[in-house]
Write a protein that holds these residues in place. Structure first.
Motif, PDB file in Angstrom:
ATOM      1  N   LEU A 442       0.831  -1.209   0.000  1.00  0.00           N
ATOM      2  CA  LEU A 442       0.000   0.000   0.000  1.00  0.00           C
ATOM      3  C   LEU A 442       0.866   1.259   0.000  1.00  0.00           C
ATOM      4  CD1 LEU A 442      -2.566  -1.226   2.656  1.00  0.00           C
ATOM      5  CD2 LEU A 442      -3.162  -0.601   0.304  1.00  0.00           C
ATOM      6  N   ILE A 443       1.870   1.271   0.863  1.00  0.00           N
ATOM      7  CA  ILE A 443       2.758   2.433   0.956  1.00  0.00           C
ATOM      8  C   ILE A 443       3.480   2.655  -0.372  1.00  0.00           C
ATOM      9  CG2 ILE A 443       4.770   3.390   2.140  1.00  0.00           C
ATOM     10  CD1 ILE A 443       3.886   1.584   4.570  1.00  0.00           C
ATOM     11  N   ASN A 444       3.940   1.572  -0.943  1.00  0.00           N
ATOM     12  CA  ASN A 444       4.690   1.655  -2.184  1.00  0.00           C
ATOM     13  C   ASN A 444       3.811   2.129  -3.337  1.00  0.00           C
ATOM     14  OD1 ASN A 444       7.112   1.365  -3.665  1.00  0.00           O
ATOM     15  ND2 ASN A 444       6.456  -0.632  -4.437  1.00  0.00           N
ATOM     16  N   ALA A 445       2.527   1.770  -3.324  1.00  0.00           N
ATOM     17  CA  ALA A 445       1.620   2.238  -4.372  1.00  0.00           C
ATOM     18  C   ALA A 445       1.523   3.760  -4.349  1.00  0.00           C
ATOM     19  CB  ALA A 445       0.238   1.620  -4.176  1.00  0.00           C
ATOM     20  N   VAL A 446       1.410   4.336  -3.154  1.00  0.00           N
ATOM     21  CA  VAL A 446       1.338   5.794  -3.020  1.00  0.00           C
ATOM     22  C   VAL A 446       2.632   6.434  -3.508  1.00  0.00           C
ATOM     23  CG1 VAL A 446       1.064   7.698  -1.387  1.00  0.00           C
ATOM     24  CG2 VAL A 446      -0.278   5.605  -1.099  1.00  0.00           C
ATOM     25  N   ASN A 447       3.755   5.837  -3.127  1.00  0.00           N
ATOM     26  CA  ASN A 447       5.051   6.398  -3.503  1.00  0.00           C
ATOM     27  C   ASN A 447       5.336   6.233  -4.989  1.00  0.00           C
ATOM     28  OD1 ASN A 447       8.267   6.226  -3.665  1.00  0.00           O
ATOM     29  ND2 ASN A 447       7.693   7.391  -1.835  1.00  0.00           N
ATOM     30  N   ARG A 448       4.950   5.084  -5.544  1.00  0.00           N
ATOM     31  CA  ARG A 448       5.188   4.846  -6.973  1.00  0.00           C
ATOM     32  C   ARG A 448       4.470   5.883  -7.826  1.00  0.00           C
ATOM     33  NH1 ARG A 448       2.880  -0.280  -8.602  1.00  0.00           N
ATOM     34  NH2 ARG A 448       3.394   0.533 -10.667  1.00  0.00           N
ATOM     35  N   ARG A 449       3.234   6.208  -7.453  1.00  0.00           N
ATOM     36  CA  ARG A 449       2.516   7.240  -8.198  1.00  0.00           C
ATOM     37  C   ARG A 449       3.287   8.552  -8.192  1.00  0.00           C
ATOM     38  NH1 ARG A 449      -2.561   9.994  -7.556  1.00  0.00           N
ATOM     39  NH2 ARG A 449      -2.253  10.192  -5.292  1.00  0.00           N
ATOM     40  N   ALA A 450       3.842   8.897  -7.039  1.00  0.00           N
ATOM     41  CA  ALA A 450       4.506  10.190  -6.883  1.00  0.00           C
ATOM     42  C   ALA A 450       5.795  10.298  -7.675  1.00  0.00           C
ATOM     43  CB  ALA A 450       4.788  10.454  -5.408  1.00  0.00           C
ATOM     44  N   VAL A 451       6.458   9.156  -7.901  1.00  0.00           N
ATOM     45  CA  VAL A 451       7.736   9.196  -8.630  1.00  0.00           C
ATOM     46  C   VAL A 451       7.585   8.688 -10.067  1.00  0.00           C
ATOM     47  CG1 VAL A 451       9.087   8.977  -6.512  1.00  0.00           C
ATOM     48  CG2 VAL A 451       8.478   6.919  -7.805  1.00  0.00           C
ATOM     49  N   ASN A 452       6.324   8.561 -10.504  1.00  0.00           N
ATOM     50  CA  ASN A 452       6.044   8.129 -11.883  1.00  0.00           C
ATOM     51  C   ASN A 452       6.613   6.746 -12.192  1.00  0.00           C
ATOM     52  OD1 ASN A 452       4.479  10.254 -13.191  1.00  0.00           O
ATOM     53  ND2 ASN A 452       6.268  11.548 -12.792  1.00  0.00           N
ATOM     54  N   SER A 453       6.527   5.850 -11.228  1.00  0.00           N
ATOM     55  CA  SER A 453       6.914   4.457 -11.456  1.00  0.00           C
ATOM     56  C   SER A 453       5.663   3.700 -11.892  1.00  0.00           C
ATOM     57  CB  SER A 453       7.493   3.843 -10.168  1.00  0.00           C
ATOM     58  OG  SER A 453       7.697   2.466 -10.315  1.00  0.00           O
ATOM     59  N   LEU A 454       5.437   3.658 -13.178  1.00  0.00           N
ATOM     60  CA  LEU A 454       4.187   3.111 -13.696  1.00  0.00           C
ATOM     61  C   LEU A 454       4.190   1.592 -13.738  1.00  0.00           C
ATOM     62  CD1 LEU A 454       3.533   5.613 -16.613  1.00  0.00           C
ATOM     63  CD2 LEU A 454       2.986   5.827 -14.192  1.00  0.00           C
ATOM     64  N   VAL A 455       5.353   1.000 -13.838  1.00  0.00           N
ATOM     65  CA  VAL A 455       5.469  -0.453 -13.931  1.00  0.00           C
ATOM     66  C   VAL A 455       6.137  -0.975 -12.661  1.00  0.00           C
ATOM     67  CG1 VAL A 455       6.404  -2.383 -15.239  1.00  0.00           C
ATOM     68  CG2 VAL A 455       5.676  -0.308 -16.444  1.00  0.00           C
ATOM     69  N   PRO A 456       5.499  -1.908 -11.954  1.00  0.00           N
ATOM     70  CA  PRO A 456       6.122  -2.444 -10.735  1.00  0.00           C
ATOM     71  C   PRO A 456       7.527  -2.956 -11.007  1.00  0.00           C
ATOM     72  CG  PRO A 456       3.862  -3.228 -10.956  1.00  0.00           C
ATOM     73  CD  PRO A 456       4.192  -2.520 -12.241  1.00  0.00           C
ATOM     74  N   GLY A 457       8.465  -2.567 -10.121  1.00  0.00           N
ATOM     75  CA  GLY A 457       9.844  -3.000 -10.267  1.00  0.00           C
ATOM     76  C   GLY A 457      10.690  -2.098 -11.137  1.00  0.00           C
ATOM     77  N   SER A 458      10.058  -1.073 -11.747  1.00  0.00           N
ATOM     78  CA  SER A 458      10.792  -0.157 -12.627  1.00  0.00           C
ATOM     79  C   SER A 458      10.668   1.268 -12.109  1.00  0.00           C
ATOM     80  CB  SER A 458      10.241  -0.231 -14.050  1.00  0.00           C
ATOM     81  OG  SER A 458      10.859   0.719 -14.883  1.00  0.00           O
ATOM     82  N   GLY A 459      11.803   1.841 -11.714  1.00  0.00           N
ATOM     83  CA  GLY A 459      11.807   3.224 -11.250  1.00  0.00           C
ATOM     84  C   GLY A 459      11.319   3.415  -9.827  1.00  0.00           C
ATOM     85  N   GLU A 460      11.149   2.327  -9.086  1.00  0.00           N
ATOM     86  CA  GLU A 460      10.687   2.445  -7.710  1.00  0.00           C
ATOM     87  C   GLU A 460      11.788   3.005  -6.814  1.00  0.00           C
ATOM     88  OE1 GLU A 460       9.133  -1.222  -6.299  1.00  0.00           O
ATOM     89  OE2 GLU A 460       7.558  -1.351  -7.825  1.00  0.00           O
ATOM     90  N   VAL A 461      11.364   3.682  -5.742  1.00  0.00           N
ATOM     91  CA  VAL A 461      12.302   4.273  -4.791  1.00  0.00           C
ATOM     92  C   VAL A 461      12.398   3.430  -3.525  1.00  0.00           C
ATOM     93  CG1 VAL A 461      12.679   6.268  -3.292  1.00  0.00           C
ATOM     94  CG2 VAL A 461      11.967   6.612  -5.675  1.00  0.00           C
ATOM     95  N   LEU A 462      11.262   2.894  -3.077  1.00  0.00           N
ATOM     96  CA  LEU A 462      11.218   2.135  -1.829  1.00  0.00           C
ATOM     97  C   LEU A 462      11.460   0.654  -2.093  1.00  0.00           C
ATOM     98  CD1 LEU A 462       8.042   3.772  -0.224  1.00  0.00           C
ATOM     99  CD2 LEU A 462      10.439   4.435   0.096  1.00  0.00           C
ATOM    100  N   LYS A 463      12.209   0.019  -1.187  1.00  0.00           N
ATOM    101  CA  LYS A 463      12.506  -1.408  -1.264  1.00  0.00           C
ATOM    102  C   LYS A 463      12.096  -2.065   0.052  1.00  0.00           C
ATOM    103  CE  LYS A 463      14.498  -0.657  -5.254  1.00  0.00           C
ATOM    104  NZ  LYS A 463      13.793  -1.017  -6.513  1.00  0.00           N
ATOM    105  N   PHE A 464      11.288  -3.099  -0.047  1.00  0.00           N
ATOM    106  CA  PHE A 464      10.773  -3.764   1.151  1.00  0.00           C
ATOM    107  C   PHE A 464      11.894  -4.274   2.054  1.00  0.00           C
ATOM    108  CE2 PHE A 464       8.779  -7.748   3.017  1.00  0.00           C
ATOM    109  CZ  PHE A 464       8.129  -7.062   4.036  1.00  0.00           C
ATOM    110  N   ASP A 465      12.962  -4.786   1.470  1.00  0.00           N
ATOM    111  CA  ASP A 465      14.061  -5.344   2.259  1.00  0.00           C
ATOM    112  C   ASP A 465      14.708  -4.309   3.180  1.00  0.00           C
ATOM    113  OD1 ASP A 465      13.651  -7.793   1.147  1.00  0.00           O
ATOM    114  OD2 ASP A 465      15.327  -7.698  -0.261  1.00  0.00           O
ATOM    115  N   ASP A 466      14.549  -3.018   2.858  1.00  0.00           N
ATOM    116  CA  ASP A 466      15.153  -1.963   3.674  1.00  0.00           C
ATOM    117  C   ASP A 466      14.369  -1.699   4.957  1.00  0.00           C
ATOM    118  OD1 ASP A 466      17.094  -1.640   1.749  1.00  0.00           O
ATOM    119  OD2 ASP A 466      16.071   0.025   0.743  1.00  0.00           O
ATOM    120  N   PHE A 467      13.146  -2.226   5.057  1.00  0.00           N
ATOM    121  CA  PHE A 467      12.279  -1.856   6.175  1.00  0.00           C
ATOM    122  C   PHE A 467      11.683  -3.055   6.919  1.00  0.00           C
ATOM    123  CE2 PHE A 467      11.995   1.389   2.857  1.00  0.00           C
ATOM    124  CZ  PHE A 467      12.358   2.537   3.556  1.00  0.00           C
TER     125      PHE A 467
END
Length: 566
Positions: A442-467
């Motif tokens: 859910l968190i990543n969906a909000v963030n992906r929209r904000a950084v224009n990451s339209l395709v999962p796994g491409s251009g994402e900023v947040l990584k689950f392993d970090d948290f």
């Protein structure tokens, strides 16, 4: 002030003039009869009487005193804001954490005005239903449910700001009533609000206006200025989040999210809303359309009443009502030039963009440029104030372009979809580590929209392993995303207080909010170690007229102690 009673035969005046346990100046809203002719028997006889008063409840919440406090109470004490071009002492003292009972922003009258209007409607609507055969039981229940929402929302702002407040469901309409009452505790009020909302949550309609398949419009644009069923569930989710009932919070959030998903499917079938796309299965506006970003901002804040909206306090040109909070405290136009308002953003959020990431924002995050604009040596608040924002991220400096509102008809958004998504994520995190990945999605969906990451796994900023390893990391993740997404929307200080209540200490809150201070940092941190100091003091004028109120111990000066003795 919760002190004065009004005569039984002035019940109409109580709503038309905004009287709530006190007297205020009258407006034209319910000037139906001359004062001497206003008697109870001449009113509360037909459906239109109830609906007129209901519109007055919305009007009361729309007032400058009310919406200004929604913004200031939720923002000024947080780490979002510094003093802008204002020299107002009350505002400056709030920013410095030097809040006295004489501070004008401790006045809560506007919220109790709304509460009393709602109480009066809830009291009389059943009597009107018995008198008017055209006023159906379902219509009466819907009106009572709307009033219950507005009353509950008003009390919710009060307890988050003052903690313990006088609570009553009784209208001030009878001289035999006594409204000098003591304050009920935060938890008592919160639990009562949940009971009230649960009783009526399904009595309001899903829509006040059905979508027309022959016109390019969405149902949400016609339904977010009134309390619909999704709005009821959004407020309930928030109440359960503060109560710590994680399962019920998730349940209410799921109701809202499912509603939006179903609406998206309907729009697809009608080939409308082509700027909405699924982000991790939840429909959100695209930030980028063509070569320019900023679309999500323009739809949600510029146009207002958007697909993502759930409930907004609406301002428009039809009745010339303007958002006095945005107009005074955020960037505004002065002789057609944008001018800093009474408040500005702190430097750390924006300074260095778009060359480097900042303390809060990734340099690709569109929200940073939509929320804040650099002007000279200051960082002005653009959110709500700009009618539209275009971001050309093909340029190294992004070249944000703003179209500023000539008049501040900016709606004040109380709930929108991403807020609900992040509430659900927060509740999932508190349920245990087996829910962390669902929360991250859910968190990543909000963030992906904000950084224009339209395709999962491409251009994402947040990584689950970090948290994923600790509760603290996951809590920080959701709080930081709420910070980015809901900045300047009257949420941040309340988020910090909620987390301090949950963890049982104020150290992190004190450390966070003193980052913006220039002086007396250690003194403010020491002051905020007292949990009582997270809340505002009762107004000095309120203590004078209500002997049952006991001042918050963090502000119990000698003068206030003397008032209580007398």
């Amino acid at each position: 002030m919760i002190t004065k009673n009004i005569k039984h035969n002035l019940a109409v005046l109580a709503m038309g003039c905004g009287v709530v346990f006190s007297t205020t100046s009258c407006n034209d809203f319910l000037d139906v009869l001359p004062l001497n002719d206003v008697v109870l028997e001449n009113y509360w006889t037909k459906e239109s009487d109830v609906t007129s008063v209901l519109m007055g409840c919305y009007e009361s919440m729309q007032s400058g005193d009310c919406v200004t406090r929604m913004g200031l109470w939720g923002e000024v004490r947080s780490d979002n804001i510094r003093m802008g071009n204002s020299s107002a002492q009350d505002l400056e003292q709030m920013l410095k954490e030097n809040i006295l009972p004489t501070n004008g922003y401790c006045n809560w009258t506007a919220f109790y005005q709304t509460i009393n209007r709602c109480n009066i409607l809830i009291h009389y609507a059943p009597e009107v239903q018995e008198l008017d055969p055209n006023y159906t039981v379902s219509e009466m229940k819907a009106n009572i449910a709307e009033a219950t929402f507005l009353r509950s929302l008003s009390y919710f702002y009060l307890i988050r700001t003052f903690r313990d407040v006088p609570f009553t469901r009784e209208p001030s309409i009878d001289d035999t009533k006594e409204y000098r009452i003591p304050a009920d505790s935060f938890n008592v009020v919160l639990n009562n609000l949940i009971v009230d909302m649960e009783a009526v949550k399904d009595d309001v309609p899903m829509y006040f206006r059905k979508p027309n398949p022959d016109r390019e419009e969405t149902s949400e644009r016609n339904n977010t200025a009134r309390v619909t069923r999704p709005a009821m569930y959004a407020l309930l989710a928030d109440l359960y989040l503060w109560q710590g009932n994680w399962a019920k919070c998730v349940e209410c959030c799921d109701y809202v999210i499912s509603f939006k998903q179903e609406e998206f499917e309907k729009l697809l079938k009608r080939r409308l809303q082509n700027d909405v796309q699924l982000f991790n299965d939840i429909p959100l506006y695209l930030e980028k359309i063509g070569s320019m970003s900023g679309n999500a901002y323009n739809q949600i804040f510029g146009q207002g009443n958007s697909f993502e909206s759930i409930f907004e306090i609406t301002y428009d040109t039809k009745n010339s009502t303007t958002n006095s909070y945005v107009g005074s405290f955020y960037t505004h136009l002065n002789n057609n030039d944008p001018t800093s308002g009474n408040l500005v953003a702190i430097d750390e959020f924006y300074e260095g963009l778009p060359t480097t990431d900042t303390e809060l924002f990734n340099k690709k995050d569109c929200r940073a440029y939509e929320c804040i604009t650099e002007r000279g040596k200051a960082y002005w608040i653009a959110k709500y104030s700009s009618q539209s924002t275009d971001l050309d991220n093909t340029k190294t400096n992004w070249k944000p372009s703003y179209s500023w509102r000539a008049e501040n008809y900016a709606n004040w958004i109380v709930y929108r979809l991403t807020d609900v998504m992040l509430m659900k994520a927060e509740a999932l995190i508190e349920q245990g580590s087996d829910k962390y990945e669902d929360a991250f999605t859910l968190i990543n969906a909000v963030n992906r929209r904000a950084v224009n990451s339209l395709v999962p796994g491409s251009g994402e900023v947040l990584k689950f392993d970090d948290f994923k390893n600790t509760l603290e990391d996951m809590r920080n993740l959701v709080m930081e995303e709420r910070h980015r997404e809901l900045m300047f929307e009257g949420k941040r200080w309340f988020d910090l207080v909620r987390m301090a209540r949950r963890t049982g200490n104020t150290r992190e809150l004190a450390k966070t909010v003193t980052k913006k201070q220039y002086a007396n940092i250690s003194g403010i941190q020491i002051r905020l170690t007292d949990p009582n100091a997270l809340y505002m003091p009762y107004s000095r004028s309120e203590l004078k007229v209500n002997p049952y109120l006991k001042q918050n111990p963090a502000y119990n000066t000698g003068g206030d102690a003397d008032l209580e003795k007398n």
